[in-house]
Design a protein around this motif. Structure first.
Motif, mmCIF file in Angstrom:
data_model
loop_
_atom_site.group_PDB
_atom_site.id
_atom_site.type_symbol
_atom_site.label_atom_id
_atom_site.label_comp_id
_atom_site.label_asym_id
_atom_site.label_seq_id
_atom_site.Cartn_x
_atom_site.Cartn_y
_atom_site.Cartn_z
ATOM 1 N N HIS A 3 0.812 -1.220 0.000
ATOM 2 C CA HIS A 3 0.000 0.000 0.000
ATOM 3 C C HIS A 3 0.845 1.268 0.000
ATOM 4 O O HIS A 3 0.444 2.293 -0.535
ATOM 5 C CB HIS A 3 -0.972 -0.004 1.182
ATOM 6 C CG HIS A 3 -0.294 -0.023 2.507
ATOM 7 N ND1 HIS A 3 0.169 -1.187 3.076
ATOM 8 C CD2 HIS A 3 0.021 0.971 3.364
ATOM 9 C CE1 HIS A 3 0.727 -0.907 4.240
ATOM 10 N NE2 HIS A 3 0.656 0.390 4.439
ATOM 11 N N LYS A 4 2.046 1.202 0.572
ATOM 12 C CA LYS A 4 2.905 2.384 0.652
ATOM 13 C C LYS A 4 3.420 2.821 -0.718
ATOM 14 O O LYS A 4 3.896 3.944 -0.868
ATOM 15 C CB LYS A 4 4.082 2.119 1.584
ATOM 16 C CG LYS A 4 3.659 1.925 3.023
ATOM 17 C CD LYS A 4 4.858 1.604 3.870
ATOM 18 C CE LYS A 4 4.421 1.133 5.245
ATOM 19 N NZ LYS A 4 5.557 0.609 6.003
ATOM 20 N N TRP A 9 -2.702 6.035 -1.769
ATOM 21 C CA TRP A 9 -2.422 5.934 -0.327
ATOM 22 C C TRP A 9 -1.593 7.134 0.122
ATOM 23 O O TRP A 9 -1.890 7.757 1.145
ATOM 24 C CB TRP A 9 -1.702 4.622 -0.005
ATOM 25 C CG TRP A 9 -1.414 4.465 1.456
ATOM 26 C CD1 TRP A 9 -2.260 3.994 2.420
ATOM 27 C CD2 TRP A 9 -0.202 4.802 2.133
ATOM 28 N NE1 TRP A 9 -1.648 4.022 3.650
ATOM 29 C CE2 TRP A 9 -0.376 4.512 3.500
ATOM 30 C CE3 TRP A 9 1.029 5.311 1.712
ATOM 31 C CZ2 TRP A 9 0.624 4.724 4.451
ATOM 32 C CZ3 TRP A 9 2.026 5.525 2.655
ATOM 33 C CH2 TRP A 9 1.817 5.228 4.008
ATOM 34 N N MET A 13 -2.713 10.079 2.744
ATOM 35 C CA MET A 13 -1.947 10.403 3.954
ATOM 36 C C MET A 13 -1.737 11.914 4.054
ATOM 37 O O MET A 13 -1.820 12.492 5.152
ATOM 38 C CB MET A 13 -0.604 9.674 3.937
ATOM 39 C CG MET A 13 -0.720 8.170 4.132
ATOM 40 S SD MET A 13 -1.217 7.716 5.811
ATOM 41 C CE MET A 13 0.312 8.021 6.691
ATOM 42 N N ARG A 40 -11.414 11.261 12.093
ATOM 43 C CA ARG A 40 -11.659 9.818 11.966
ATOM 44 C C ARG A 40 -11.923 9.421 10.512
ATOM 45 O O ARG A 40 -11.421 8.402 10.042
ATOM 46 C CB ARG A 40 -12.823 9.399 12.857
ATOM 47 C CG ARG A 40 -12.489 9.420 14.338
ATOM 48 C CD ARG A 40 -13.725 9.196 15.194
ATOM 49 N NE ARG A 40 -14.387 7.951 14.854
ATOM 50 C CZ ARG A 40 -14.336 6.834 15.565
ATOM 51 N NH1 ARG A 40 -13.641 6.809 16.678
ATOM 52 N NH2 ARG A 40 -14.973 5.761 15.191
ATOM 53 N N VAL A 43 -8.555 9.553 8.558
ATOM 54 C CA VAL A 43 -7.675 8.424 8.898
ATOM 55 C C VAL A 43 -8.203 7.133 8.293
ATOM 56 O O VAL A 43 -7.438 6.231 7.919
ATOM 57 C CB VAL A 43 -7.519 8.312 10.437
ATOM 58 C CG1 VAL A 43 -6.860 7.008 10.836
ATOM 59 C CG2 VAL A 43 -6.726 9.494 10.973
ATOM 60 N N SER A 44 -9.502 7.051 8.144
ATOM 61 C CA SER A 44 -10.139 5.861 7.581
ATOM 62 C C SER A 44 -9.698 5.592 6.144
ATOM 63 O O SER A 44 -9.616 4.435 5.720
ATOM 64 C CB SER A 44 -11.660 6.019 7.650
ATOM 65 O OG SER A 44 -12.309 4.985 6.972
ATOM 66 N N SER A 47 -6.158 4.011 5.903
ATOM 67 C CA SER A 47 -6.261 2.766 6.675
ATOM 68 C C SER A 47 -6.989 1.689 5.885
ATOM 69 O O SER A 47 -6.579 0.527 5.866
ATOM 70 C CB SER A 47 -6.978 3.018 8.006
ATOM 71 O OG SER A 47 -6.265 3.943 8.794
ATOM 72 N N ASN A 48 -8.078 2.073 5.222
ATOM 73 C CA ASN A 48 -8.825 1.101 4.413
ATOM 74 C C ASN A 48 -8.049 0.675 3.176
ATOM 75 O O ASN A 48 -8.110 -0.487 2.772
ATOM 76 C CB ASN A 48 -10.199 1.656 4.041
ATOM 77 C CG ASN A 48 -11.193 1.412 5.141
ATOM 78 O OD1 ASN A 48 -11.564 0.281 5.414
ATOM 79 N ND2 ASN A 48 -11.609 2.476 5.803
ATOM 80 N N ALA A 50 -4.803 0.458 3.026
ATOM 81 C CA ALA A 50 -3.784 -0.450 3.551
ATOM 82 C C ALA A 50 -4.378 -1.815 3.887
ATOM 83 O O ALA A 50 -3.806 -2.856 3.528
ATOM 84 C CB ALA A 50 -3.134 0.158 4.796
ATOM 85 N N GLU A 51 -5.525 -1.811 4.548
ATOM 86 C CA GLU A 51 -6.143 -3.085 4.905
ATOM 87 C C GLU A 51 -6.546 -3.873 3.666
ATOM 88 O O GLU A 51 -6.334 -5.082 3.580
ATOM 89 C CB GLU A 51 -7.356 -2.867 5.808
ATOM 90 C CG GLU A 51 -7.935 -4.170 6.312
ATOM 91 C CD GLU A 51 -8.983 -4.012 7.389
ATOM 92 O OE1 GLU A 51 -9.569 -5.046 7.767
ATOM 93 O OE2 GLU A 51 -9.227 -2.886 7.856
#
Length: 115
Positions: A3-4, A9, A13, A40, A43-44, A47-48, A50-51
């Motif tokens: 993801h990075k 992504w 960020m 929130r 950040v989601s 995060s999503n 990446a997940e």
């Protein structure tokens, strides 16, 4: 898939950072309200991404990309509320950043759907 390495992504960020900086100027009475909601939701997004990227297969990744797209919609709405409450100006570049992230997510989703 790491993801990075994904531009979407990286840009999301950046959006998190912009949201945190912008909301630091909101009234302290909003710390558990609009400030918290915006932070929130922002950040989601990464995060999503990446997940989803950590899961096995594009079907699962697509699910998390769609969740991230929903978070961008939340942010756009919450930013408009912040403008109405005069916590920020509508000409703030954060609006452009949110739109850019949404476009990147939609493009990534379209790419994944063609695979």
């Amino acid at each position: 898939m790491n993801h990075k390495d994904l531009d979407v992504w990286k840009r999301s960020m950046d959006l998190v950072e912009e949201i945190y900086k912008a909301t630091s100027n909101f009234p302290s009475s909003e710390i558990y309200g609009l400030t918290n909601q915006l932070r929130r939701a922002s950040v989601s997004i990464p995060s999503n991404i990446a997940e989803g990227a950590a899961r096995k297969g594009n079907k699962e990744l697509l699910y998390f990309i769609n969740v991230a797209i929903g978070s961008v919609a939340e942010i756009e709405t919450q930013l408009l509320i912040a403008v109405r409450l005069e916590y920020m100006n509508e000409d703030n570049t954060i609006f452009e950043s949110a739109i850019e992230v949404r476009k990147l997510l939609l493009g990534f989703r379209n790419y994944l759907n063609k695979k």
